[in-house]
Design a protein around this motif. Sequence first.
Motif, short mmCIF file in Angstrom:
data_model
loop_
_atom_site.label_atom_id
_atom_site.label_comp_id
_atom_site.label_asym_id
_atom_site.label_seq_id
_atom_site.Cartn_x
_atom_site.Cartn_y
_atom_site.Cartn_z
N VAL A 146 58.33 50.11 51.85
CA VAL A 146 58.67 50.73 53.14
C VAL A 146 59.53 51.97 52.92
N PRO A 147 59.10 53.15 53.44
CA PRO A 147 59.93 54.35 53.31
C PRO A 147 61.29 54.15 53.97
N THR A 148 62.29 54.80 53.43
CA THR A 148 63.63 54.70 54.00
C THR A 148 63.67 55.38 55.36
N PRO A 149 64.61 54.97 56.24
CA PRO A 149 64.75 55.64 57.54
C PRO A 149 64.98 57.13 57.40
N ALA A 150 65.73 57.55 56.36
CA ALA A 150 65.99 58.98 56.16
C ALA A 150 64.70 59.74 55.93
N LEU A 152 61.67 58.82 56.92
CA LEU A 152 60.88 58.79 58.15
C LEU A 152 61.39 59.81 59.16
N GLU A 153 62.68 60.06 59.16
CA GLU A 153 63.26 61.04 60.08
C GLU A 153 63.02 62.47 59.60
N LEU A 154 62.99 62.65 58.28
CA LEU A 154 62.91 63.99 57.72
C LEU A 154 61.48 64.54 57.69
N LEU A 155 60.52 63.70 57.33
CA LEU A 155 59.14 64.14 57.12
C LEU A 155 58.22 63.65 58.24
N THR A 156 57.20 64.46 58.52
CA THR A 156 56.19 64.02 59.48
C THR A 156 55.29 62.98 58.82
N LEU A 157 54.49 62.30 59.63
CA LEU A 157 53.57 61.29 59.07
C LEU A 157 52.59 61.93 58.10
N ARG A 158 52.10 63.13 58.41
CA ARG A 158 51.17 63.80 57.51
C ARG A 158 51.86 64.19 56.20
N GLU A 159 53.11 64.63 56.30
CA GLU A 159 53.85 64.97 55.08
C GLU A 159 54.10 63.74 54.23
N LEU A 160 54.33 62.60 54.87
CA LEU A 160 54.48 61.35 54.12
C LEU A 160 53.19 61.02 53.38
N ASP A 161 52.04 61.25 54.03
CA ASP A 161 50.76 61.01 53.37
C ASP A 161 50.59 61.92 52.15
N VAL A 162 50.93 63.18 52.33
CA VAL A 162 50.79 64.15 51.24
C VAL A 162 51.73 63.79 50.10
N LEU A 163 52.98 63.45 50.41
CA LEU A 163 53.95 63.11 49.38
C LEU A 163 53.53 61.85 48.63
N ASP A 164 52.95 60.90 49.33
CA ASP A 164 52.44 59.69 48.68
C ASP A 164 51.43 60.06 47.60
N LEU A 165 50.55 61.01 47.90
CA LEU A 165 49.54 61.43 46.93
C LEU A 165 50.16 62.26 45.81
N ALA A 205 59.68 66.59 43.82
CA ALA A 205 59.26 66.01 45.10
C ALA A 205 58.84 64.56 44.90
N ALA A 206 58.13 64.29 43.80
CA ALA A 206 57.71 62.92 43.51
C ALA A 206 58.92 62.02 43.26
N LEU A 207 59.89 62.52 42.52
CA LEU A 207 61.11 61.74 42.26
C LEU A 207 61.85 61.46 43.57
N TRP A 208 61.90 62.47 44.45
CA TRP A 208 62.52 62.27 45.76
C TRP A 208 61.77 61.18 46.51
N GLY A 209 60.44 61.24 46.44
CA GLY A 209 59.63 60.23 47.12
C GLY A 209 59.92 58.82 46.60
N PHE A 210 60.00 58.68 45.30
CA PHE A 210 60.29 57.36 44.74
C PHE A 210 61.67 56.86 45.17
N ARG A 211 62.65 57.79 45.22
CA ARG A 211 63.98 57.38 45.64
C ARG A 211 64.00 56.90 47.07
N HIS A 212 63.07 57.43 47.88
CA HIS A 212 63.01 57.05 49.30
C HIS A 212 61.85 56.12 49.59
#
Length: 219
Positions: A146-150, A152-165, A205-212
């Motif tokens: 589950v992504p952290t609340p921070a 979810l507040e910072l990135l849009t749903l599409r940006e979360l999809d892109v960062l996941d990839l 960006a990937a490291l940031w994603g893993f941290r969150h």
Amino acid sequence: MTTVLIVDDQPIVRAGLTVVLDAEPDLSVIGQATDGQEAVHLASSLRPDVVCMDVRMPGMDGITATRQIVAEHGSAVRVLILTTFDIDEDIFAALEAGAAGFMLKGAQETAIAAAIHSVAAGGGTLDQRITQKVLAEFGRRRASPVPTPAALELLTLRELDVLDLITRGVSNAEIARSLFIEVTTVKYHVQSIFSKTGSRDRLHAALWGFRHHIGRVPE
């Protein structure tokens, strides 16, 4: 011409890398340092495009030196870690300190040269095989479903999809195909992710994603 500073406490390693890199028509070794403190000084005076940094050295280590160089010069001087270690806590610390990627010293000469070019260009380090392995280990240690609340507040749903990839090392073209959008749209989202997360490149960006808690571990 991409200029390079070599940092290693072993003279034979410095000499060998200098010969290898100077043989490349578009690479030039402009300095050598024997420890982290000298590396910080030469990075300021010589302003190389890329610093090839060893991790474990007497005196100031490569992680501390990387942190200081990145803090002083930002993306103007990029740091590529060259290490004899594969998966090691020092590597994760170096990446979090701002290193743009890392390679093993035993890698092919062409691979090291390609990594330097990639780092100098400001991207592409995530595609290196050894970096993928580090990201996989980083993900196993840090990720949760589950992504952290921070985030979810910072990135849009599409940006979360892109960062996941991005965390899985997927190229812009592959992201576009996966999400059924144009490559130009992907580039827009990637730049937005960089801006919002303060990331210098896809690796960070990937490291940031893993941290969150964004992204799944690469297989």
